[in-house]
Enzyme design. Structure first.
Site, PDB file in Angstrom:
ATOM      1  N   ARG A 265     -38.502 -28.648   6.457  1.00  0.00           N
ATOM      2  CA  ARG A 265     -37.063 -28.873   6.532  1.00  0.00           C
ATOM      3  C   ARG A 265     -36.544 -29.118   5.122  1.00  0.00           C
ATOM      4  NH1 ARG A 265     -36.129 -34.358   8.495  1.00  0.00           N
ATOM      5  NH2 ARG A 265     -35.474 -34.772   6.369  1.00  0.00           N
ATOM      6  N   HIS A 269     -32.234 -34.284   7.741  1.00  0.00           N
ATOM      7  CA  HIS A 269     -32.421 -34.187   9.197  1.00  0.00           C
ATOM      8  C   HIS A 269     -31.116 -33.751   9.855  1.00  0.00           C
ATOM      9  CE1 HIS A 269     -33.824 -35.068  13.218  1.00  0.00           C
ATOM     10  NE2 HIS A 269     -32.783 -35.849  13.408  1.00  0.00           N
ATOM     11  N   TYR A 278     -36.525 -41.046   1.179  1.00  0.00           N
ATOM     12  CA  TYR A 278     -37.871 -41.172   1.745  1.00  0.00           C
ATOM     13  C   TYR A 278     -38.824 -40.037   1.387  1.00  0.00           C
ATOM     14  CZ  TYR A 278     -35.666 -38.158   5.318  1.00  0.00           C
ATOM     15  OH  TYR A 278     -34.985 -37.149   5.970  1.00  0.00           O
TER      16      TYR A 278
END
Length: 372
Positions: A265, A269, A278
């Site tokens: 990805r 998100h 993160y």
């Protein structure tokens, strides 16, 4: 096939994953996948590239529209175009597909129009297309629920004596949900004609896949009695071949099949997420070198099939689709709040009528005008 009966250690090493097109665009032989690619030629690969390019352009437009306040949310698909386009292109038109909220490429392959990609994210409609026209279920927001829907539909196919296949799309995070595991139990128990496609994009929001899956996700399926295959999810040709195998397995009455497509990805998100909090920039950069569009472009250039005429036609198709998205979003007119009850059921019923009356009374408290 490269099917799993045991679960090897978790790895994203592309050399350990089934593929037929390397990151630099070289076509390599694969003893198991090649039989499913006897029709592979330049026009087919050009069509796959076009679908991926339109998907990427549409995804870019969706992000822009959300950032400009025209959409409430958007779930970016950048980096995952190959698994979406390759698997969807392998399906027959009468197969029924059950997507998650990120399968933009699947929707486009099935014939979704520009308005279909934006009006639900804008909050204007429950579903922007008729699922039975596209043989594509409405986008599922509940993580993993579509697995159960797909298996239920597949069991219906069995009872009809038909040879369609149902397909469930979900991510690595959803593989830990009870719904997906229950779906695997039912699919195996009833030998339902369903294919599970897990897009392992390495991150379930902010949780890396290694936290929830100490071994390859495809290794779980054999425990349910379901054959599985790990495929390079950034190789659209490999995904096409792997899906053809899985569909054939299910269509011949041999029961369900499971694909784990290793991809990444590239974006957040959703547009409400900040992935820089993160994950490491070097990781993103490394996966960027495995770009699914770039490797197909390299293969096409090796065949002298990536000329100005082709790229111009692809760019025009992508821009036209994006323009349609923008026009649909900017031209949308919200229904009155009471319209939330429209189209929920095929036919009205007393329970819905009662809820409508209660909501109308609630809305009336905010205005001197009578609510219809």
């Amino acid at each position: 096939m490269h099917t799993l009966s045991t679960a090897p250690e978790l790895s994203t090493d592309l050399d350990a994953i089934a593929r037929v097109l390397t990151p630099d665009g070289a076509r390599i032989a694969d003893h198991d996948l090649d039989p499913w690619l006897t029709d592979l030629d330049v026009p087919l690969v050009q069509a796959l590239y076009r679908d991926m390019a339109v998907t990427r352009r549409a995804d870019t437009e969706g992000v822009a529209l959300q950032r400009q306040g025209e959409l409430g949310l958007w779930a970016p698909a950048r980096g995952q175009e190959a698994v979406q386009v390759g698997t969807a292109r392998a399906c027959r038109r009468d197969d029924f597909l059950f997507p998650s909220y990120r399968e933009l490429g699947v929707a486009l392959v099935r014939g979704a129009q520009p308005r279909d990609t934006v009006l639900a994210w804008r909050g204007e409609e429950h579903s922007t297309y008729d699922p039975y026209e596209l043989n594509l279920a409405s986008t599922q927001i509940i993580v993993g629920a579509q697995g159960l829907h797909a298996v239920g539909y597949a069991m219906g196919i069995q009872r009809d004596g038909a040879d369609q296949v149902a397909v469930a799309y979900f991510g690595d995070g959803a593989s830990s949900q009870g719904d997906i595991n229950e779906a695997l139990v039912f699919a195996s128990s009833f030998q339902a004609p369903v294919v599970f496609v897990c897009s392992n994009n390495q991150w379930a929001i902010s949780e890396p896949v290694g936290v929830q899956a100490r071994f390859p996700i495809a290794g779980r399926a054999p425990g349910f009695g379901i054959p599985s295959l790990r495929v390079d999810g950034n190789d659209v040709i490999g995904c096409l071949a792997a899906m053809r195998w899985a569909l054939d397995h299910a269509r011949r009455g041999r029961g369900p099949a499971f694909l784990e497509a290793i991809t990444y990805r590239m974006g957040p998100h959703t547009t409400s997420d900040d992935p820089t909090r993160y994950r490491d920039a070097a990781e993103v950069e490394g996966w960027g070198r495995r770009d699914p569009l770039a490797r197909v472009e390299a293969w096409l250039r090796s065949k002298d099939a990536f000329d100005d005429e082709f790229t111009g036609s692809v760019a025009a198709a992508a821009d036209d689709f994006a323009a349609g998205m923008r026009s649909a979003a900017l031209g949308a007119r919200s229904r009155p709040p009471i319209g939330v009850f429209d189209g929920v059921y095929a036919e009205p019923h007393r329970g819905l009528d009662e809820q409508r009356r209660e909501f109308a009374a609630y809305l009336a408290g905010f205005s001197d005008e009578e609510v219809p």
